[in-house]
Design an enzyme around this catalytic site. Sequence first.
Site, short mmCIF file in Angstrom:
data_model
loop_
_atom_site.label_atom_id
_atom_site.label_comp_id
_atom_site.label_asym_id
_atom_site.label_seq_id
_atom_site.Cartn_x
_atom_site.Cartn_y
_atom_site.Cartn_z
N TYR A 73 -0.20 8.52 -2.56
CA TYR A 73 -0.08 8.22 -4.07
C TYR A 73 -1.14 8.86 -5.02
O TYR A 73 -0.90 8.79 -5.99
CB TYR A 73 -0.19 6.71 -4.19
CG TYR A 73 0.69 5.84 -4.12
CD1 TYR A 73 1.99 6.30 -3.87
CD2 TYR A 73 0.82 4.46 -4.43
CE1 TYR A 73 3.19 5.31 -3.46
CE2 TYR A 73 1.70 3.48 -4.41
CZ TYR A 73 3.01 3.95 -3.92
OH TYR A 73 4.06 3.13 -3.78
N GLY A 74 -2.21 9.22 -4.40
CA GLY A 74 -3.43 9.75 -5.24
C GLY A 74 -3.28 11.16 -5.91
O GLY A 74 -3.88 11.32 -7.01
N ASP A 93 0.74 -1.09 0.13
CA ASP A 93 0.09 0.04 0.02
C ASP A 93 0.90 1.22 -0.05
O ASP A 93 2.14 1.04 0.22
CB ASP A 93 -0.95 -0.09 1.21
CG ASP A 93 -2.00 0.92 1.05
OD1 ASP A 93 -2.36 1.45 0.09
OD2 ASP A 93 -2.67 1.18 2.15
N SER A 94 0.21 2.16 -0.33
CA SER A 94 1.17 3.58 -0.27
C SER A 94 1.37 4.13 1.23
O SER A 94 2.65 4.43 1.57
CB SER A 94 0.34 4.88 -0.73
OG SER A 94 -0.95 4.99 -0.07
N CYS A 153 -3.64 -0.87 -2.27
CA CYS A 153 -3.81 0.37 -2.75
C CYS A 153 -4.73 0.56 -3.78
O CYS A 153 -4.71 -0.20 -5.06
CB CYS A 153 -2.58 1.10 -3.04
SG CYS A 153 -2.59 2.62 -3.71
N ASN A 154 -6.05 1.48 -3.44
CA ASN A 154 -6.82 1.30 -4.70
C ASN A 154 -6.20 2.20 -5.62
O ASN A 154 -6.73 1.65 -7.06
CB ASN A 154 -8.09 2.26 -4.21
CG ASN A 154 -9.12 1.45 -3.27
OD1 ASN A 154 -10.08 1.21 -3.78
ND2 ASN A 154 -8.80 1.11 -1.87
N THR A 155 -5.50 2.91 -5.59
CA THR A 155 -4.97 4.07 -6.74
C THR A 155 -3.88 3.02 -7.35
O THR A 155 -4.20 2.92 -9.03
CB THR A 155 -3.87 4.85 -6.17
OG1 THR A 155 -4.78 5.81 -5.32
CG2 THR A 155 -3.37 5.78 -7.15
N CYS A 190 -10.44 3.95 -1.13
CA CYS A 190 -9.15 4.05 -0.93
C CYS A 190 -9.00 3.46 0.49
O CYS A 190 -9.99 3.21 1.28
CB CYS A 190 -8.93 5.90 -0.63
SG CYS A 190 -7.11 5.76 0.23
N THR A 191 -7.93 2.63 0.65
CA THR A 191 -7.70 1.81 1.89
C THR A 191 -7.86 2.57 3.22
O THR A 191 -8.08 1.89 4.06
CB THR A 191 -6.51 0.80 1.52
OG1 THR A 191 -6.58 0.54 0.15
CG2 THR A 191 -6.58 -0.37 2.22
N HIS A 192 -7.39 3.80 2.92
CA HIS A 192 -7.40 4.52 4.05
C HIS A 192 -8.91 4.90 4.76
O HIS A 192 -9.02 4.94 5.88
CB HIS A 192 -6.71 5.76 3.99
CG HIS A 192 -5.10 5.80 3.81
ND1 HIS A 192 -4.71 5.36 2.63
CD2 HIS A 192 -4.31 5.95 4.31
CE1 HIS A 192 -3.28 5.38 2.80
NE2 HIS A 192 -3.10 5.71 4.07
N GLU A 250 -2.85 9.51 7.81
CA GLU A 250 -1.57 8.99 7.88
C GLU A 250 -0.72 9.83 8.78
O GLU A 250 0.03 9.19 9.44
CB GLU A 250 -0.67 9.45 6.27
CG GLU A 250 -0.86 8.19 5.44
CD GLU A 250 -0.21 7.01 5.67
OE1 GLU A 250 1.02 6.72 6.17
OE2 GLU A 250 -0.89 6.08 5.35
#
Lengths: 260, 260
Positions: free
Chosen positions: B39-40, B7-8, B70-72, B182-184, B150
């Site tokens: 990353y977005g 993931d980012s 990571c979705n991106t 988004c994984t966040h 983050e």
Amino acid sequence: MSIGIFDSGLGGLTIVRALREKYPKEKMIYYGDTLRVPYGEKKPEELIHLAERITVFLMEQGAQLIVDACNTTSALALDLLREKYGHEVEIIGVVEPGAARAAALAKAQVGLMATQATVNSGAYQRKIFSRRSDLDVHSMACPQLVPFIESGDLSSYPLQEALEAYLEPLLKEQMDVLIMGCTHYPLLRPMIERIVGEGVLLVDPGKEVVNSIVRYPGGDHGASICYTSSDAQDFAKKADLLVPDHGFGTFVTYDLLEER
Amino acid sequence: MSIGIFDSGLGGLTIVRALREKYPKEKMIYYGDTLRVPYGEKKPEELIHLAERITVFLMEQGAQLIVDACNTTSALALDLLREKYGHEVEIIGVVEPGAARAAALAKAQVGLMATQATVNSGAYQRKIFSRRSDLDVHSMACPQLVPFIESGDLSSYPLQEALEAYLEPLLKEQMDVLIMGCTHYPLLRPMIERIVGEGVLLVDPGKEVVNSIVRYPGGDHGASICYTSSDAQDFAKKADLLVPDHGFGTFVTYDLLEER
């Protein structure tokens, strides 16, 4: 039997010209969505919907080969269109043949000029990296160019200034190949060539697309017709100016998104 | 034999947690690219390169199942990663299972909150439309959220204000399903639920991804390890805070992009 071609505007007429060399007497049905041009700033969900609506319309008109002449919808919608309609019609786009040509020609650095939506889709980058992971790709969204070209301007000083500003960062990266990743840009080819010089090979995905036709045998020789979602007379006038040998005799205003 | 997850940043640890329910004693290798998070906002060419570098690293570490948490990068790079490495390892991402779940649940209007790059890739939109062309998708890029999360902030007032501003247009479109793309974002689930209310079903692609594992049989029970491209101690501290049951004992700083 006929060939359907669509684009956000007039640019796809250059592909019609190339198609006529391969299928000289074929019936061509063109749809130029000039009411909504430029496509390059729209959201993916809107672009995918528009591309699907136009594809279905061209199928209803009898098209058995559909050429998505628009880089933006080729980048965002082609996979889906093929998945849904590929069993009924052959559907081709410009991104894959353009990326393949760039990957074949490039030494190390590929420049990509395209609309914002095409750049952001990552479609060119994926197709290039899948062939050559040793290449670097440097992309530049050029949102100002399509409006200049659709207004009939191929040579003004403000246009040249905008073009120089877009290409400068790609020249700094020492690109050896430049993809003209929007069907409108080849109309600026002389100006682009002057700016980038002889060391940079230009890739015109629209020229490559005709070679990527696999299944279409050619057939009926009916009368071609050109649809536009805005004013047909205005479209015809600009078509004569930008692509004089477009070959269409009939221009019709038809907005797909109006309630039928 | 082990599972690689990347993931980012820290968000993918929620997927590690879900993977541990299915494979309780499995060796997990995590790579969080916290040096380059978020990353977005990055360009597709950079994201595709990063995802490929990390994938190769995880393969070198012995991973036989790789989860792109990571979705991106799932949106932009997964097709390419599978094309190039899919014969050696099973590679799964979060977009496809998330889109499938949304298409199964939605009545008419799907909301998508995601990074700018994920929205622009069109990946969710294509996967949803390929299943249900009757649905509308309304996307919203939420660039401010990842930096909040983050930094360890899941509850501040400025975060809530940003979240409300992002979700309001989607609520106006009367979405009945909202993809936390988004994984966040699932770390903000309580706050999101409060804002959208009970009428909107939430889709967490990270929860769906575990069900999409096809080939991986499970195997060795080695010691799990967590890599980060920034400070390992700092990463461990935030991991304990955000996902207390992450299960990693070892945290190592390792920047893939440094010359080896």
